[in-house]
Design a protein around this motif. Structure first.
Motif, PDB file in Angstrom:
ATOM      1  N   ASP A 124      52.466  39.951  50.626  1.00 50.47           N
ATOM      2  CA  ASP A 124      52.514  41.151  50.881  1.00 50.47           C
ATOM      3  C   ASP A 124      51.484  42.096  50.165  1.00 50.47           C
ATOM      4  OD1 ASP A 124      55.059  41.092  52.414  1.00 50.47           O
ATOM      5  OD2 ASP A 124      55.959  40.641  50.546  1.00 50.47           O
ATOM      6  N   LEU A 125      51.179  41.698  49.015  1.00 50.25           N
ATOM      7  CA  LEU A 125      50.118  41.953  48.156  1.00 50.25           C
ATOM      8  C   LEU A 125      49.288  41.253  47.600  1.00 50.25           C
ATOM      9  CD1 LEU A 125      52.671  44.102  47.124  1.00 50.25           C
ATOM     10  CD2 LEU A 125      50.607  45.520  46.814  1.00 50.25           C
ATOM     11  N   LEU A 126      47.930  40.997  47.673  1.00 49.12           N
ATOM     12  CA  LEU A 126      47.081  39.854  47.083  1.00 49.12           C
ATOM     13  C   LEU A 126      45.750  40.559  46.376  1.00 49.12           C
ATOM     14  CD1 LEU A 126      45.650  37.558  49.760  1.00 49.12           C
ATOM     15  CD2 LEU A 126      47.295  39.568  50.351  1.00 49.12           C
ATOM     16  N   THR A 127      45.537  39.995  45.204  1.00 49.69           N
ATOM     17  CA  THR A 127      44.441  40.717  44.524  1.00 49.69           C
ATOM     18  C   THR A 127      43.762  39.491  43.723  1.00 49.69           C
ATOM     19  OG1 THR A 127      43.638  42.495  43.163  1.00 49.69           O
ATOM     20  CG2 THR A 127      45.665  41.258  42.368  1.00 49.69           C
ATOM     21  N   ALA A 128      42.437  39.747  43.277  1.00 41.89           N
ATOM     22  CA  ALA A 128      41.684  38.536  42.589  1.00 41.89           C
ATOM     23  C   ALA A 128      41.047  39.061  41.453  1.00 41.89           C
ATOM     24  CB  ALA A 128      40.846  37.919  43.499  1.00 41.89           C
ATOM     25  N   HIS A 129      40.520  38.465  40.432  1.00 39.03           N
ATOM     26  CA  HIS A 129      39.742  38.897  39.537  1.00 39.03           C
ATOM     27  C   HIS A 129      38.367  39.671  40.082  1.00 39.03           C
ATOM     28  CE1 HIS A 129      42.261  36.128  37.580  1.00 39.03           C
ATOM     29  NE2 HIS A 129      41.599  34.928  37.479  1.00 39.03           N
ATOM     30  N   ARG A 130      37.907  40.499  39.127  1.00 38.82           N
ATOM     31  CA  ARG A 130      36.836  41.263  39.610  1.00 38.82           C
ATOM     32  C   ARG A 130      35.560  40.935  38.713  1.00 38.82           C
ATOM     33  NH1 ARG A 130      39.837  47.074  41.242  1.00 38.82           N
ATOM     34  NH2 ARG A 130      40.897  46.105  42.957  1.00 38.82           N
ATOM     35  N   LEU A 131      35.675  40.046  37.823  1.00 38.27           N
ATOM     36  CA  LEU A 131      34.797  39.495  36.854  1.00 38.27           C
ATOM     37  C   LEU A 131      34.635  38.287  36.881  1.00 38.27           C
ATOM     38  CD1 LEU A 131      35.391  41.964  33.854  1.00 38.27           C
ATOM     39  CD2 LEU A 131      33.616  42.339  35.650  1.00 38.27           C
ATOM     40  N   ALA A 132      33.470  37.625  36.936  1.00 36.39           N
ATOM     41  CA  ALA A 132      33.227  36.203  36.495  1.00 36.39           C
ATOM     42  C   ALA A 132      32.038  36.034  35.715  1.00 36.39           C
ATOM     43  CB  ALA A 132      32.731  35.700  37.909  1.00 36.39           C
ATOM     44  N   PRO A 133      32.215  35.629  34.329  1.00 36.53           N
ATOM     45  CA  PRO A 133      33.328  35.058  33.817  1.00 36.53           C
ATOM     46  C   PRO A 133      34.635  35.813  33.834  1.00 36.53           C
ATOM     47  CG  PRO A 133      31.694  34.604  32.256  1.00 36.53           C
ATOM     48  CD  PRO A 133      31.027  35.698  33.253  1.00 36.53           C
TER      49      PRO A 133
END
Length: 509
Positions: A169-178
């Motif tokens: 229903d909701l999905l998100t991910a990191h916005r920084l690498a590292p």
């Protein structure tokens, strides 16, 4: 269009709707299974490789589950089970089935749940499966039922197939690498879930699109353009009225499955706006595909070593990128050790190098049996990777045992030959922080050669200068020499010429 509502209050008669009694607390489960799996790595990840957490220990992983957090008045957090492993080779099927069964059984036992914080990675490969996260998530959705909102927190190096994403229903991910925002990502997934349940907003629209680009993480660091601006724009998209979240995944380059490619998902209540923004983000990623570059200067092993020895910058760090265990490498390749010992200045001790993290349990056992100060001759490396190529051949090592210690529960032995000190470990272990080295001071060496890709923050701050060595291994940065056979084509950079125009039409899940 209006969002479809999964009736998150289906298990409650909601007397607060007419003002008779206070609203009950939401019951939200927390669980998941997280690993990054290189299909080009001979290692196989078993149950013993996973750290499995349940009960109060699971809740203690997160700062926002405590009684002092504002969500505590609204939410009863229900710990299920969470299993996480150091990246490695594909997971054996029995391990996957065991963890999936426990997670889904605990979901059913905890029912009814208003929501689930689904803490995963997104790049898990399982022996015999082609989309492990889709298999796991389908089972989780069946266990929760349609009334439960599921909010997934993911690594940006995960893969987002249609079969996987349609269950969420909701999905998100990191916005920084590292990934300095890894815990922030999990918190964002939890708070947005709670917000939707408290307000009764229901299930949002999800605009999903894949982008036919597959790049290694070392070419998509948010320290550099174009990833810096692409990921930097996500907060602005999220701030738009009608948008709940925006995320970009670069995909996982060291698996060989059709799902392996970049993806964009924009979530919110304004379907048309989500579709428009997802299309713009996908087009921006595609148009920038040739601009992505390695996060630092690169070279072959001998070239990097020679430049580092000749430099006056100390300590000079070199990434042994092809055997990075935190990307899925076996961690047992002695290729870089052999090249260090072949350098005349290092062999003679005119320069010094520390090379931590070579996985070899038999060599470690021999060192502990001999004791500190003993002279020892060993053949090190190739414990798992033997027979996979010339880069996996063991290396002859004769030197003094200068350190025996326990690092994060892992026995580690340091052996010095000439100016080169290698740290052997009984299990695969990353060296990302100063504390990981224990009693050995990395700043006291001219060179520090770490099995890693881009440098984690403490190593980055430590380095007076650094180079990314393009070494062979299970997470080789040269994707074209790995031999992908099952990725969906055309796909950049495997295909380039005549591959200019692509259809990037987001669809609602």
């Amino acid at each position: 269009m209006t969002p479809t509502s999964p009736t998150p209050w289906a298990h409650d008669d909601r007397p607060e709707a007419v003002g008779r009694t206070p609203r009950r607390r939401l019951r939200i489960g927390i669980g998941g299974m997280a690993i990054e799996s290189s299909e080009f790595c001979p290692h196989r990840s078993s149950y013993e490789d996973f750290r499995v957490t349940r009960g109060a220990d699971l809740l203690a992983r997160y700062t926002w589950t405590g009684p002092d957090d504002p969500m505590a008045a609204q939410v009863e957090w229900v710990p299920l089970v969470h299993a996480v492993s150091l990246p490695g080779g594909p997971v054996v099927r029995e391990t996957f089935d065991r963890i999936r069964a426990e997670l889904t059984d605990r979901i059913r036992d905890a029912a009814p749940l208003d929501g689930l914080v689904y803490d995963i990675h997104g790049a898990m490969s399982v022996v015999g499966l082609t989309d492990a996260e889709a298999e796991l998530t389908a089972a989780v959705r069946e266990a929760t039922g349609r009334d439960t909102l599921i909010s997934a927190a993911m690594d940006l190096h995960g893969n987002v197939s249609h079969d996987f994403a349609r269950h969420l229903d909701l999905l998100t991910a990191h916005r920084l690498a590292p990934h300095e925002d890894a815990w922030e990502t999990r918190e964002r997934a939890a708070r947005k879930l709670v917000e939707r349940l408290v307000t009764g907003a229901g299930r949002p629209h999800r605009a999903w699109v894949q982008v036919p680009v597959l790049l290694p993480g070392e070419k998509t660091s948010t320290r550099l353009e174009p990833a810096k601006s692409l990921y930097g724009s996500l907060a602005d998209v999220e701030a738009l009225d009608g948008v709940t979240d925006a995320a970009i995944w670069v995909g996982y380059a060291w698996a060989d499955e059709p799902r392996c490619r970049a993806a964009v998902v924009v979530t919110g209540d304004d379907a048309e706006l989500c579709l428009t923004q997802a299309g713009m983000l996908a087009r921006g990623y595609w148009d920038a595909r040739r601009e992505f570059a390695f996060v630092g200067p690169t070279g072959q092993a001998d070239e990097c070593i020679a430049k580092a020895v000749a430099s006056t910058a100390r300590p000079f760090l070199i990434s042994d990128s092809g055997d990075n265990p935190t990307a899925g490498g076996a961690g047992d390749l002695a290729h870089m050790l052999g090249r260090l010992l072949a350098n005349d200045d290092l062999a003679a001790g005119r320069a010094t190098a520390l090379h931590p993290g070579l996985h070899d349990p038999e060599a470690v056992a021999a060192c502990f049996a001999a004791g500190t100060g003993a002279e020892i001759t060993l053949r090190v490396g190739g414990h798992v990777s033997a027979g996979t190529g010339p880069h996996a051949e063991p290396c002859e090592l004769t030197g003094e045992i200068v350190s025996l210690q326990i690092l994060d529960g892992v026995r580690a032995a340091a052996v010095r030959q000439g100016g080169v000190t290698v740290v052997l470990t009984e299990r695969r272990k990353p060296f990302h922080t100063r504390a990981d080295f224990g009693e050995l001071d990395p700043t006291g060496y001219d060179l520090v050669v770490v099995k890693i890709g881009y440098l984690e923050p403490e190593l980055y701050d430590m380095a007076a200068d650094w180079l990314l060595a393009l070494t062979p291994g299970g997470v080789d940065q040269d994707l074209l020499r790995l031999g992908h056979r099952h990725v969906a084509r055309p796909l950049y950079p495997f295909d380039d010429e005549g591959f200019e125009e692509v259809e990037l039409a987001p669809q609602l899940l």
